[in-house]
Design an enzyme around this catalytic site. Structure first.
Site, short mmCIF file in Angstrom:
data_model
loop_
_atom_site.label_atom_id
_atom_site.label_comp_id
_atom_site.label_asym_id
_atom_site.label_seq_id
_atom_site.Cartn_x
_atom_site.Cartn_y
_atom_site.Cartn_z
N THR A 1 0.83 -1.21 0.00
CA THR A 1 0.00 0.00 0.00
C THR A 1 0.86 1.25 0.00
O THR A 1 0.59 2.22 -0.73
CB THR A 1 -0.90 0.01 1.24
OG1 THR A 1 -1.71 -1.17 1.25
CG2 THR A 1 -1.78 1.23 1.27
N THR A 2 1.91 1.26 0.81
CA THR A 2 2.76 2.43 0.98
C THR A 2 3.52 2.78 -0.29
O THR A 2 4.01 3.90 -0.43
CB THR A 2 3.73 2.20 2.16
OG1 THR A 2 2.97 1.78 3.30
CG2 THR A 2 4.50 3.44 2.52
N TYR B 1 -13.22 -4.06 -2.74
CA TYR B 1 -14.34 -3.54 -3.53
C TYR B 1 -15.48 -4.53 -3.68
O TYR B 1 -16.64 -4.19 -3.46
CB TYR B 1 -13.87 -3.07 -4.92
CG TYR B 1 -14.96 -2.40 -5.73
CD1 TYR B 1 -15.41 -1.12 -5.40
CD2 TYR B 1 -15.55 -3.04 -6.81
CE1 TYR B 1 -16.42 -0.51 -6.14
CE2 TYR B 1 -16.54 -2.44 -7.55
CZ TYR B 1 -16.98 -1.17 -7.22
OH TYR B 1 -17.98 -0.58 -7.94
N TYR C 1 -2.76 -10.65 3.81
CA TYR C 1 -2.77 -9.24 4.20
C TYR C 1 -4.21 -8.83 4.47
O TYR C 1 -5.00 -8.68 3.55
CB TYR C 1 -2.14 -8.40 3.10
CG TYR C 1 -2.06 -6.91 3.35
CD1 TYR C 1 -2.24 -6.35 4.61
CD2 TYR C 1 -1.78 -6.04 2.30
CE1 TYR C 1 -2.15 -4.98 4.82
CE2 TYR C 1 -1.68 -4.68 2.49
CZ TYR C 1 -1.87 -4.15 3.74
OH TYR C 1 -1.78 -2.79 3.94
N ARG D 1 -9.12 -0.60 4.14
CA ARG D 1 -8.93 -0.37 2.71
C ARG D 1 -9.76 -1.31 1.83
O ARG D 1 -10.12 -0.96 0.71
CB ARG D 1 -7.44 -0.51 2.34
CG ARG D 1 -6.60 0.62 2.89
CD ARG D 1 -5.16 0.51 2.43
NE ARG D 1 -4.38 1.65 2.88
CZ ARG D 1 -4.26 2.80 2.23
NH1 ARG D 1 -4.87 2.96 1.06
NH2 ARG D 1 -3.52 3.78 2.70
N LYS E 1 0.05 -10.50 7.52
CA LYS E 1 0.16 -9.11 7.96
C LYS E 1 -1.23 -8.71 8.41
O LYS E 1 -2.15 -8.59 7.59
CB LYS E 1 0.65 -8.21 6.83
CG LYS E 1 0.65 -6.72 7.19
CD LYS E 1 1.02 -5.84 6.01
CE LYS E 1 0.95 -4.37 6.40
NZ LYS E 1 1.25 -3.46 5.25
N ILE F 1 5.31 -5.08 9.56
CA ILE F 1 5.59 -4.45 8.27
C ILE F 1 5.28 -2.98 8.47
O ILE F 1 4.13 -2.59 8.69
CB ILE F 1 4.75 -5.08 7.14
CG1 ILE F 1 5.17 -6.54 6.95
CG2 ILE F 1 4.92 -4.30 5.84
CD1 ILE F 1 4.39 -7.29 5.89
#
Length: 306
Positions: free
Chosen positions: A50-51, A113, A139, A144, A168, A210
């Site tokens: 994401t980052t 989504y 993850y 999100r 994660k 992370i």
């Protein structure tokens, strides 16, 4: 525990993607960032999460980033590459076609989504794991994806799928993550996906983090993580409290908006993002400057590099 099975511990930076002013990927800056992280003592690397602003990167850019990180790393620490998608077949295709030489595992996010059920999540990850040429790190980040993978689903996957090696966990629900830690198979690792609660989670048995913050302060944040691993909780807590005011500022305008602003203020990288992300609001940046000055003036920074 299978000695050949990857087991991640400690701190792994969720690497940002540096950009030039024209918004192209700044590969020399990425090389310098990777080298700095490794020399600062991080335990593994996580590009294209994401980052990294991964949704804004073309497939070719992603492939070039993987190759760059692998080349600079030169086998020194494990590399876990973000490679998820909300379509199961597309996730599998990406895992089969992405550069894999020098990559140790793939970080695969919950489908976003389309909001699958818990059974849908289980079937998705099982299909991905069975088809993937790389080990899979789950993850879970419901803020999100709009879907929270519950502990029963995570543990079911951990027990049923040999190619799923860890998670994660970024739900932010401490009780949920603690339950996974308690009931997991012995060779399944649990990493915090949230810098803010890394200290309590690791004292409860999580294996590491992370980290977004590690991009800016790999030495100090890594020291906190390693002190927890050694059972030196008092000293680790002091470092956790050092960053207490910084944690929320890194996310107040979105991620990686905050960490790129911090890196800019520290003179490391220019503050350049790709739309739809925009730089941190000036009012928040003023608060960030105050907090960074406090951290950089602390006894910890006087005795250590970032």
């Amino acid at each position: 525990m299978n000695s050949d099975r990857l087991y991640l511990r400690g701190v792994g930076p969720a690497l940002i993607t540096p950009f030039h002013e024209d918004k192209s990927v700044d590969f020399p800056a990425l090389e310098a960032l990777v080298e700095y992280q490794i020399r600062s003592g991080v335990d593994f690397l996580v590009p294209l999460g994401t980052t990294a602003e991964t949704p804004t990167l073309s497939t070719q850019e992603q492939d070039d980033i993987i190759r760059t990180v692998v080349r600079v790393n030169a086998g020194r620490v494990p590399i876990v590459v973000g490679a998820g998608h909300n379509g199961t077949l597309r996730a599998i295709d990406r895992l089969r076609t992405m550069p894999r030489e020098g990559v140790d595992a793939a970080l695969v996010v919950c489908p976003y989504y389309n909001k699958p059920s818990q059974e849908g999540l289980y079937c998705h990850f099982r299909a991905v794991a069975e088809a993937s040429p790389l080990p899979i790190v789950l993850y879970n980040v419901p803020a999100r994806t709009s879907v929270n993978m519950l502990p029963d689903t995570t543990l079911r996957l951990a027990n049923d799928c040999p190619n799923i090696i860890g998670i994660k966990e970024a739900s932010g629900i401490v009780s949920q993550i603690d339950l996974i830690v308690k009931r997991r198979p012995k060779d399944f690792f649990v990493l915090s996906g949230d810098d803010t609660i890394t200290f309590p989670l690791m004292t409860m048995g999580a294996d590491g983090v992370i980290s977004v913050l590690s991009n800016a302060y790999p030495t100090l944040f890594g020291q906190m993580v390693h002190l927890i691993q050694e059972g030196q909780y008092h000293d680790a807590l002091r470092l956790h409290h050092l960053f207490k005011e910084l944690y929320p500022l890194l996310f107040v305008d979105g991620n990686p908006v905050g960490i790129k602003a911090a890196l800019s203020e520290l003179g490391v990288l220019p503050d350049v993002l790709r739309l739809p992300l925009v730089p941190m609001q000036e009012s928040n940046k003023e608060k960030l400057r105050v907090v960074l000055d406090e951290i950089n003036g602390s006894e910890f920074c006087k005795n250590n590099v970032r």
